[in-house]
Motif scaffolding. Structure first.
Motif: not given
Length: 187
Positions: A49-54, A123-129, A150-154
């Motif tokens: 996905g975009r974020k992991l690619w970046k 596959v990598g990236g939370a949205t794509l996966a 960590v209490g929250g996040g992705t």
């Protein structure tokens, strides 16, 4: 038919990144990094996905040239550059480093790629996966849990429409209390 693998480092409470996309809690030991390298060597195609690619392209194209790079990090960078990649994004205009850009329907393209001959895909990236999970396309999960809350996040896992039954195929402990559980989807 190709196998689709989804695996990442995650916190004990199930997040791949803390708020603010902070992944500083997930620094792998040398042994865990070597395990990830061994897994990546077996992959024939990386799907991002975009974020992991970046994130990946900000470091790994020159990761082997960084001061203090370990032999495993040097090999990981070389393997990353050489492995074919597909990035799914409607906001990125160009990609490089042996990469193809897809701005259309990700699920249709992943389904098409799975039907081809070839090595496993990751596959990598939370949205794509998450989209691949909901579509029932993932064949294996590599859950590498770090002993931190960590209490929250992705989140690693997404909301699903139905249960997915899994078979545990491997468990391993790494330094620092990191635990790998690898599961195959029971079909």
């Amino acid at each position: 038919m190709r196998k689709l693998v989804y695996g990442m480092n995650l916190s004990l409470d199930g997040y791949i990144a803390a708020p603010g996309d902070d992944i500083g809690w997930g620094v792998p030991s040398d042994e865990l990094f070597q395990w990830w390298l061994d897994q990546e060597r077996a992959i024939g195609l990386l799907l991002y996905g975009r974020k992991l690619w970046k994130n990946m392209r900000s470091h790994w194209p020159t990761g082997d040239q960084q001061p203090g790079a370990t032999p495993a990090q040097i090999e990981f960078a070389r393997n990353w550059r050489d492995t074919p990649k597909v990035v799914f994004s409607s906001t990125i205009d160009t990609v490089d480093w042996n990469t193809r850009l897809v701005d259309g329907d990700a699920i249709s393209e992943i389904t098409r790629l799975k039907a081809e001959d070839g090595g496993p895909m990751r596959v990598g990236g939370a949205t794509l996966a998450g989209a691949a999970m909901r579509a029932g396309l993932i064949d294996e999960y590599e859950v590498v849990t770090h002993p931190v809350l960590v209490g929250g996040g992705t989140p690693f896992f997404t909301a699903l429409d139905s249960w997915v039954n899994l078979n545990l195929v491997e468990t391993r402990t790494f330094p620092g209390g990191v635990v790998l559980n690898r599961y195959e989807v029971r079909r």
